[in-house]
Design a protein around this motif. Structure first.
Motif, PDB file in Angstrom:
ATOM      1  N   SER A  34       0.706  -1.140   0.037  1.00  0.00           N
ATOM      2  CA  SER A  34      -0.063   0.137   0.014  1.00  0.00           C
ATOM      3  C   SER A  34       0.714   1.293   0.102  1.00  0.00           C
ATOM      4  CB  SER A  34      -0.945  -0.001   1.153  1.00  0.00           C
ATOM      5  OG  SER A  34      -1.766   1.143   1.213  1.00  0.00           O
ATOM      6  N   LEU A  35       0.446   2.251  -0.755  1.00  0.00           N
ATOM      7  CA  LEU A  35       1.246   3.477  -0.767  1.00  0.00           C
ATOM      8  C   LEU A  35       0.583   4.415   0.420  1.00  0.00           C
ATOM      9  CD1 LEU A  35       0.561   4.707  -4.401  1.00  0.00           C
ATOM     10  CD2 LEU A  35       2.638   4.826  -3.059  1.00  0.00           C
ATOM     11  N   VAL A  36      -0.588   3.877   1.218  1.00  0.00           N
ATOM     12  CA  VAL A  36      -0.983   4.867   2.199  1.00  0.00           C
ATOM     13  C   VAL A  36       0.173   5.339   3.353  1.00  0.00           C
ATOM     14  CG1 VAL A  36      -1.826   2.870   3.690  1.00  0.00           C
ATOM     15  CG2 VAL A  36      -2.970   5.097   3.528  1.00  0.00           C
ATOM     16  N   ASP A  37       1.104   4.217   3.545  1.00  0.00           N
ATOM     17  CA  ASP A  37       1.924   4.765   4.605  1.00  0.00           C
ATOM     18  C   ASP A  37       2.567   5.988   4.114  1.00  0.00           C
ATOM     19  OD1 ASP A  37       1.347   2.671   6.081  1.00  0.00           O
ATOM     20  OD2 ASP A  37       3.118   1.623   5.630  1.00  0.00           O
ATOM     21  N   SER A  38       3.088   6.453   2.993  1.00  0.00           N
ATOM     22  CA  SER A  38       3.599   7.386   2.568  1.00  0.00           C
ATOM     23  C   SER A  38       2.613   8.699   2.679  1.00  0.00           C
ATOM     24  CB  SER A  38       3.911   7.438   1.075  1.00  0.00           C
ATOM     25  OG  SER A  38       2.979   7.293   0.188  1.00  0.00           O
ATOM     26  N   ALA A  39       1.549   8.618   2.701  1.00  0.00           N
ATOM     27  CA  ALA A  39       0.555   9.578   3.057  1.00  0.00           C
ATOM     28  C   ALA A  39       0.918  10.108   4.409  1.00  0.00           C
ATOM     29  CB  ALA A  39      -0.822   9.280   2.802  1.00  0.00           C
ATOM     30  N   TYR A  40       1.045   9.146   5.383  1.00  0.00           N
ATOM     31  CA  TYR A  40       1.075   9.555   6.831  1.00  0.00           C
ATOM     32  C   TYR A  40       2.614  10.262   6.913  1.00  0.00           C
ATOM     33  CZ  TYR A  40      -2.811   6.737   8.175  1.00  0.00           C
ATOM     34  OH  TYR A  40      -4.108   6.091   8.349  1.00  0.00           O
ATOM     35  N   SER A  41       3.546   9.752   6.085  1.00  0.00           N
ATOM     36  CA  SER A  41       5.035  10.283   6.040  1.00  0.00           C
ATOM     37  C   SER A  41       4.840  11.736   5.422  1.00  0.00           C
ATOM     38  CB  SER A  41       6.029   9.637   5.354  1.00  0.00           C
ATOM     39  OG  SER A  41       6.160   8.234   6.015  1.00  0.00           O
ATOM     40  N   TYR A  42       4.051  11.980   4.577  1.00  0.00           N
ATOM     41  CA  TYR A  42       3.992  13.448   3.893  1.00  0.00           C
ATOM     42  C   TYR A  42       3.300  14.205   4.924  1.00  0.00           C
ATOM     43  CZ  TYR A  42       5.476  12.097  -0.766  1.00  0.00           C
ATOM     44  OH  TYR A  42       6.351  11.693  -1.885  1.00  0.00           O
ATOM     45  N   ARG A  43       2.397  13.631   5.763  1.00  0.00           N
ATOM     46  CA  ARG A  43       1.739  14.346   6.576  1.00  0.00           C
ATOM     47  C   ARG A  43       2.817  15.137   7.727  1.00  0.00           C
ATOM     48  NH1 ARG A  43      -2.779  11.659   9.954  1.00  0.00           N
ATOM     49  NH2 ARG A  43      -4.312  12.405   8.505  1.00  0.00           N
ATOM     50  N   ILE A  44       3.725  14.181   8.115  1.00  0.00           N
ATOM     51  CA  ILE A  44       4.877  14.431   9.175  1.00  0.00           C
ATOM     52  C   ILE A  44       5.562  15.826   8.474  1.00  0.00           C
ATOM     53  CG2 ILE A  44       6.685  13.706  10.378  1.00  0.00           C
ATOM     54  CD1 ILE A  44       4.174  12.926  11.605  1.00  0.00           C
ATOM     55  N   LYS A  45       5.857  15.486   7.325  1.00  0.00           N
ATOM     56  CA  LYS A  45       6.783  16.356   6.642  1.00  0.00           C
ATOM     57  C   LYS A  45       6.079  17.627   6.525  1.00  0.00           C
ATOM     58  CE  LYS A  45       9.833  13.626   4.015  1.00  0.00           C
ATOM     59  NZ  LYS A  45      10.514  13.319   2.592  1.00  0.00           N
ATOM     60  N   PHE A  46       4.816  18.004   6.214  1.00  0.00           N
ATOM     61  CA  PHE A  46       3.977  19.099   5.970  1.00  0.00           C
ATOM     62  C   PHE A  46       3.951  19.636   7.345  1.00  0.00           C
ATOM     63  CE2 PHE A  46      -0.495  19.464   7.801  1.00  0.00           C
ATOM     64  CZ  PHE A  46      -0.658  20.613   7.386  1.00  0.00           C
ATOM     65  N   LEU A  47       3.813  18.888   8.239  1.00  0.00           N
ATOM     66  CA  LEU A  47       3.769  19.668   9.906  1.00  0.00           C
ATOM     67  C   LEU A  47       5.106  20.312  10.187  1.00  0.00           C
ATOM     68  CD1 LEU A  47       1.710  16.609  11.703  1.00  0.00           C
ATOM     69  CD2 LEU A  47       0.916  19.247  11.024  1.00  0.00           C
ATOM     70  N   ASN A  48       5.954  19.469  10.012  1.00  0.00           N
ATOM     71  CA  ASN A  48       7.594  20.128  10.444  1.00  0.00           C
ATOM     72  C   ASN A  48       7.861  21.243   9.591  1.00  0.00           C
ATOM     73  OD1 ASN A  48       8.320  18.558  12.487  1.00  0.00           O
ATOM     74  ND2 ASN A  48       8.612  16.589  11.137  1.00  0.00           N
TER      75      ASN A  48
END
Length: 224
Positions: A34-48
């Protein structure tokens, strides 16, 4: 906040080819992680990136996260991204009701689960009840640096001078450690308000000059 690792995508389609005289073995099903894990990683990058004042990067990561969540039909996760965006702006004194409305649209009644956690409520009550010593002991054991930074500044607004210095110093230390430019700007604003000095304006000028000029209100991608 919880970290998520990037997941590489591997697709294996195995074909077993044999001569006409042999029977063909059954193929294994097509496998794709699944690609969905990368969505969570992008969320972390967005916040930082947002807290670092890198608004252009933050906007890109925000949209990438939403897009991947959309392809996996994770509507509520899109809503949560918008709620985080709303909260980030609120942390720096900007009320972006547009993003709150988007989060409410996608999360529906579940939005109330994220509006105030039990930890938020506990910190808020301690500030309002002026339990500065108890709050000091608790916040120095806090593992989430966001809480340390945000609630230390809240204390500075109301506490006696002795506690103002202690909590403001704590906020500065955390924000410098993580390079949170936006929070450092808020720290220096409080420094200017309660402990004015000649150096304050210089620091504010330098910090503000490092901010990227990308408006989240401008052509922000969302699903509606």
């Amino acid at each position: 906040m919880k970290n998520f690792k990037f997941v590489s995508i591997f697709a294996f389609l195995l074909f077993c080819l044999f001569s006409c005289s042999l029977s063909v073995k059954r193929e294994r099903p097509f496998k794709q992680s699944s690609l969905v894990d990368s969505a969570y990683s992008y969320r972390i990058k967005f916040l930082n990136s947002f807290l670092e004042g890198k608004f252009c990067d933050a906007k890109i990561y925000f949209n990438k996260s939403n897009l991947i969540f959309a392809t996996h039909d994770k509507v509520e996760m899109i809503g949560l991204n918008f709620y985080y965006l709303y909260r980030l702006y609120k942390y720096i004194g900007e009320e972006k009701t547009k993003f709150y409305k988007y989060s409410k649209y996608y999360l529906g009644t579940k939005l109330s689960n994220f509006i105030a956690s039990s930890k938020d409520e506990e910190y808020r009550q301690m500030v309002e009840q002026k339990k500065y010593r108890s709050l000091w002991l608790k916040i120095n054991k806090e593992k989430n640096p966001i809480y340390i930074s945000v609630y230390s500044r809240k204390v500075v607004e109301y506490a006696p001078i002795k506690w103002k210095k202690k909590f403001l110093t704590l906020a500065f230390n955390v924000d410098k450690k993580y390079g949170w430019t936006l929070f450092l700007i808020e720290d220096w604003k409080l420094k200017k308000k309660f402990f004015p000095s000649k150096e304050v304006d210089k620091h504010l000028e330098v910090l503000k000059s490092s901010l990227e000029n990308c408006d989240f209100n401008d052509d922000l991608y969302y699903f509606k």
